[in-house]
Design an enzyme around this catalytic site. Structure first.
Site, mmCIF file in Angstrom:
data_model
loop_
_atom_site.group_PDB
_atom_site.id
_atom_site.type_symbol
_atom_site.label_atom_id
_atom_site.label_comp_id
_atom_site.label_asym_id
_atom_site.label_seq_id
_atom_site.Cartn_x
_atom_site.Cartn_y
_atom_site.Cartn_z
ATOM 1 N N ASP A 432 0.844 -1.189 0.000
ATOM 2 C CA ASP A 432 0.000 0.000 0.000
ATOM 3 C C ASP A 432 0.879 1.239 0.000
ATOM 4 O OD1 ASP A 432 -2.333 -1.412 0.026
ATOM 5 O OD2 ASP A 432 -2.630 -1.288 2.184
ATOM 6 N N LYS A 748 -6.471 -6.028 -5.906
ATOM 7 C CA LYS A 748 -5.301 -6.514 -5.185
ATOM 8 C C LYS A 748 -5.337 -8.041 -5.092
ATOM 9 C CE LYS A 748 -3.927 -4.212 -1.535
ATOM 10 N NZ LYS A 748 -3.831 -3.704 -0.142
ATOM 11 N N ASN A 833 27.584 -36.314 11.620
ATOM 12 C CA ASN A 833 26.961 -37.623 11.428
ATOM 13 C C ASN A 833 27.850 -38.536 10.605
ATOM 14 O OD1 ASN A 833 24.631 -37.616 12.900
ATOM 15 N ND2 ASN A 833 23.321 -36.900 11.259
#
Length: 1068
Positions: A432, A748, A833
């Site tokens: 806006d 919009k 890992n």
């Protein structure tokens, strides 16, 4: 003295005199189980909670009538329909009498720290490890006791220490995990409390004031406007075309038109007390409903858990949904778990076969053999514990919690968690203009009445405003208006407005456009007293609230000669509905026909104002000799009303133009820089505004959204033209579109949908009720915290507390920071890992005694570093400005990028190379031969391995190919503090860990070797970053992907069987 005694009403229940004697016809008969709500000891009021909630369960006109209507409620609740509650009133009595009558729901009982600890402990792998630790402890104690009995004088073994150490490690992991979860829940409880709080307008002691929704009381008079979210149940006192959407509360999808309570009561009285045939009359205001149209006031009758919406919310309380990132990570964690589980089972099988093969020649005691096999089992289970990435959900949760807390300080209130991470990948922002790009501090700086009476408080000399003369200031020109013109100007602004008086003289509360006009009148003409007092002097026939689709508002008032319709709104729209205009502002009101030449003149005025970035507002009116006008249809629902109403469209034509004003709204400081930052980040900014095209273009140029390089015919468009584009043309247009002027909320919504169809990730701002659909449809909806309606806030994902566009950029930065934090942690964890699992597997299989170089306790310490400490450290990095110097990540992009795999594999190779070198060749390199030296070497392997993880954590602070791994580290106190804990912890373990960690102290030279080898990971990371990403991509496509696909098929087959052992079905 009680309020009802002041009114001269005896303290008796109003209900007694109006309810019917037949119990079946009594609308206040308690429902089963709710009898207690109708009983209140020493109740100073005429009603209990039970009586008041009967209005709404379901809507009951009979209950309303039985209560005596609004007058009965006014007396019974000791309030005042005009002045509201007294601010000096003792509120404690009111709260106690209506139970938990403050407008809060009871706090949801959260899990205790013990519940969270139990949840963390119930992980199946932790339980398996606990069982193994208990067995190890029992065997160790047994071996210690047996050795003591057989050799009382010898050195007593302490084999039980490892079992105790594993138990302690499990306790630490569980406690830390529970503590993190508890802290996380506390943070989100605070955020939710902030999210649900909002301010509403009430009348107390005759004055309108803002209060927290939590402070609302039964008996309060609440003011409602279009876009408000109803905070509590009540009965409407005054309704100006109020229509509500009650679908969220009742499931009723139709708009519900509200009729003033007194009018409803009078109709029931006229119907001899019978409600039959009057079912369409609706004076009930239901909490949770949304005001779609109109303005009004209502009397609160139920709050908190006694209100309609409160009851629904109490029934619907549930755990928060997972965000997309959390869901995606859970799937990824499943893949890592399969890797760890498969490795553990493979290791267990290999070592078991090796153990069984060695049994024939093994002369050890049975307890020793059992202990050896248990060690094998413990290491296998520990691999699973290390591989299971329980830190992944923790990392994303911490990142979100930290980001949302910090975003609140940056004026972003996150209502929906998923919006935080989604915003990081936004590709376009539809913003806006008013209040977001501009300051929303409006001032009338120019105007024109007729063709000749002009004023301006800014330099308009160089602009074409129909004259080349320098314009006089507002005060001088307005002082010269005749009394009739002043009165018309005053009425057009003061009456046709929803603004109210502020706390100080000359200040007003309401929309900035209306307060700017009121300030102009107040400064140079005079309002004539408080707004409410001035408005009370007029007889108002009908109010037409502002509607974003028609972009104007109106009011009909009675005048000495008839009736007058006053309309205020978008100047070009009003001009198109005029047929005349005021010709002279200095004498009696006289009008002239609006010719084509006149219309062109006023259009040029509007354009000239717009080019100066001024918002243009038109004022028009029309006189009638009677009301409703002859030949105009009366609205069906008002035919029996004292004030019949008509449709606005039926009377909005042939108006008289009073004047046009230009309102200045300066650009917010920093907006141009923020727009530039968005462009640098690959985010396209589009302005969507209701202003005319020239004003929109001028503001867009100022802030950098639009410039002369945008030459496409689609760069600047008006809403009506945009919405009529064919589908294929619209796809082309939105790529070039930068400014959408004179747009409606529906335009919009259409724009957002079209952008999403192009696979854009869309953020959109909105403040009005009708912006709700666009805010909901967008990937991230930003509502305005100051100017936004409650409906807009409810539909949005994030509330801009300061209505500032710059805050959207901060949300973009934090969104990227959340995604980066998770990827940093993922990159770190995958490296650990791979190295921990491979190192444990290879060392255990190659060892003659089938023991891993890393013991179970050591692996659990590594697991604590990897899962908890790293999650805390890497999830709390604040975004740096450089985070905007890259394009958004695609919606379809994976969690681990090729660049991340480059670093993971590169670091894994280095770490495995160093640890294998120490483990297999360390004795020869350092010429170690004694048992003590070999024990020191195993300690060096463990020490070096841990320090490589700690230093690699610094490497993982960057995901790009940049070299500065210390950027912004001085601002991250979490990272510094947590690493200090890890540093101290590892040093303490080496010095005092002893038998618990199966290590021995190291000398200075050995410490230097460990730290030096571990530090290699930092320059090594710089070398890895120098490898071009395109080379890695080509290598992956040529070799890595085909091999990975084959291995994945084989691996999933093996892991599928393993998962069955643990009672889990593998995911397809």
């Amino acid at each position: 003295m009680a309020a009802n005694q002041r009114l001269g009403v005896p303290m008796i229940s109003v209900i007694t005199s109006v309810t019917r004697t037949n119990e079946e016809d009594n609308p206040f008969t308690p429902d089963p189980g709710q009898e207690g709500l109708f009983q209140q000891d020493n109740n100073p009021f005429a009603f209990t909670c039970g009586h008041l909630i009967k209005f709404f369960n379901p809507k009951s006109l009979a209950a309303y009538f039985a209560s005596g209507g609004l007058e009965g409620l006014e007396r019974g609740l000791q309030t005042d329909l005009v002045n509201g509650l007294n601010v000096r009133e003792e509120e404690v009595t009111r709260k106690v009498s209506f139970g938990e009558a403050t407008n809060r729901l009871p706090k949801k009982k959260g899990k205790s720290i013990w519940d969270l600890a139990w949840d963390a402990y119930k992980d199946p792998f932790i339980l398996v490890l606990t069982g193994a630790a208990i067995i190890s402890l029992a065997l160790g104690i047994y071996e210690t006791v047996s050795a003591k009995q057989h050799d009382p004088t010898g050195l007593t073994p302490i084999d039980w220490v490892e079992g105790v150490a594993i138990v302690v490690a499990i306790v630490i992991v569980v406690v830390v995990s529970a503590g993190n979860d508890w802290q996380k829940e506390r943070q989100f409880v605070k955020l939710n409390a902030k999210k649900e709080d909002r301010h509403i307008q009430v009348v107390r002691s005759g004055k309108t004031q803002d209060i927290s929704v939590y402070d609302l009381l039964v008996g309060d008079v609440v003011c409602i406007n279009q876009g408000d979210l109803i905070p509590a149940d009540g009965i409407i006192i005054e309704s100006n075309e109020v229509k509500c959407d009650e679908s969220s509360a009742t499931g009723e999808s139709d708009q519900m038109k509200k009729t003033a309570g007194q009018e409803v009561y009078d109709r029931i009285v006229a119907n001899e007390g019978c409600t039959t045939g009057l079912e369409k009359l609706d004076p009930f205001i239901i909490s949770g409903a949304k005001v779609l149209e109109g303005t009004g006031r209502y009397l609160v009758t139920a709050v908190g858990q006694n209100s309609s919406f409160g009851k629904i919310m109490m029934d619907l309380r549930h755990e928060s949904d997972k965000t997309p990132l959390q869901t995606k990570l859970e799937g990824f964690a499943g893949g890592i778990t399969k890797f760890g589980l498969g490795s553990a089972v493979l290791l267990l099988l290999v070592l078991t076969f090796k153990f069984i093969a060695g049994l024939p020649g093994n002369d050890d005691a049975a307890t020793v053999k059992a202990s050896t096999f248990l060690d094998i089992l413990i290491v296998a289970v520990t691999i699973i514990v290390v591989a299971v990435p329980e830190g992944l959900p923790l990392a994303v949760t911490l990142a979100l919690a930290y980001a949302t807390t910090r975003m609140l300080k940056d004026n972003n209130l996150v209502r929906v968690l998923r919006a935080c991470e989604t915003m990081g990948n936004a590709t376009t922002v539809c913003s806006d203009k008013t209040g977001t790009l501009t300051e929303n501090k409006m001032t009338v700086v120019a105007g024109i009445v007729g063709r000749s009476t002009k004023f301006a408080d800014i330099d308009m000399e160089s602009e074409n405003v129909g004259t080349t003369d320098k314009l006089a200031p507002s005060g001088t020109v307005l002082a010269g208006f005749s009394d009739q013109v002043k009165e018309l100007f005053r009425a057009s602004v003061v009456l046709n407005s929803t603004a109210t008086d502020g706390e100080r003289n000359g200040e007003f509360n309401g929309s900035k456009t209306e307060t700017a006009l009121l300030s102009l009148i107040g400064n140079y003409i005079g309002i004539g007293g408080p707004l409410s007092a001035v408005r009370a002097q007029y007889s108002i026939m009908q109010v037409f609230p502002f509607d974003s689709s028609r972009k104007c508002m109106g009011i009909v008032v009675s005048t000495p000669t008839g009736y007058r319709l006053l309309v205020k709104g978008a100047s070009e729209i009003l001009l198109n509905n005029c047929q005349s205009y005021i010709t002279d502002a200095t004498g009696d009101i006289s009008t002239g026909e609006l010719t084509l030449d006149d219309k062109v003149f006023f259009e040029e005025v509007i354009t000239s104002y717009a080019r100066r970035s001024l918002r243009t507002i038109g004022l028009v009116y029309k006189d009638y000799s009677q009301w409703p006008p002859v030949g105009v249809s009366i609205l069906e629902e008002s035919k029996l009303s004292k004030l019949p109403k008509v449709a606005f469209e039926d009377i909005f034509f042939d108006m008289t133009l009073f004047g046009i004003v230009g309102i200045q709204d300066p650009l917010r400081p920093g907006v141009s820089e923020a727009v530039h930052q968005c462009h640098m980040a690959g985010v396209t900014v589009r302005m969507v505004t209701g202003d005319n095209v020239e004003t929109a273009k001028a503001i867009a140029k100022e802030c950098g959204i639009y410039d002369n390089s945008h030459t496409s015919e689609y760069s600047v468009m008006e809403g009506p033209k945009f919405r009529r584009l064919p589908q294929e043309e619209m796809k082309i247009a939105i790529k070039s579109l930068r400014v959408l002027a004179r747009s409606s909320p529906e335009d919009k919504r259409i724009l957002v949908k079209a952008l999403k169809d192009q696979d854009e990730i869309v953020a959109v701002t909105g403040d009005g009720t009708n912006d709700g659909p666009a805010l909901k449809m967008a990937d991230v909806g930003f509502s305005m915290g100051i100017a936004g309606t409650e409906v807009a806030k409810e539909a949005s994902s994030i509330i801009l507390m300061d209505d500032n566009f710059s805050s959207i950029v901060k949300a973009l930065m934090w969104g990227r920071a959340v995604n980066d934090a998770v990827q940093k942690f993922l990159q770190f964890q995958l490296t650990v890992n791979i190295t921990a699992v491979v190192l444990t597997f290879v060392s255990a299989v190659s060892s003659s005694d089938m023991k891993s170089v890393l013991t179970a306790v050591q692996l659990l310490w590594v697991n604590l570093i990897m899962d908890t400490f790293a999650a805390l450290a890497l999830a709390t990095d604040a975004p740096t400005p450089s985070i905007l110097n890259r394009l958004p990540t695609s919606r379809k992009a994976g969690l681990v990028s090729l660049r991340m795999w480059k670093m993971i594999i590169g670091q894994a190779i280095l770490q495995l190379g160093i640890t294998f070198m120490l483990y297999f060749g360390g004795a020869r390199i350092f010429n170690y031969s004694t048992t003590d030296e070999h024990n020191q070497l195993r300690t060096m392997v463990f020490n070096t391995f841990v320090w490589m993880q700690i230093f690699n954590e610094f490497n993982n602070r960057r995901l790009d190919n940049g070299f500065n791994i210390f950027e912004g580290i001085h601002r991250n106190y979490f990272f510094i503090g947590i690493n200090a804990v890890m540093f101290a912890g590892q040093i303490a373990i080496i010095f005092v860990g002893g038998r618990a960690f199966s290590i021995v102290p190291l000398n200075g030279a050995q410490w230097a070797i460990c730290i030096a080898l571990a530090l290699i990971s930092c320059p090594w990371a710089m070398l890895i970053r120098c490898i071009p990403d395109r080379w890695v991509e080509k290598l992956w496509l040529a070799m890595g992907k085909p091999v990975a696909d084959v291995l994945a098929v084989a691996w999933n087959g093996m892991v599928g069987g393993c998962m069955m052992i643990f009672g889990r079905r593998p995911k397809q």
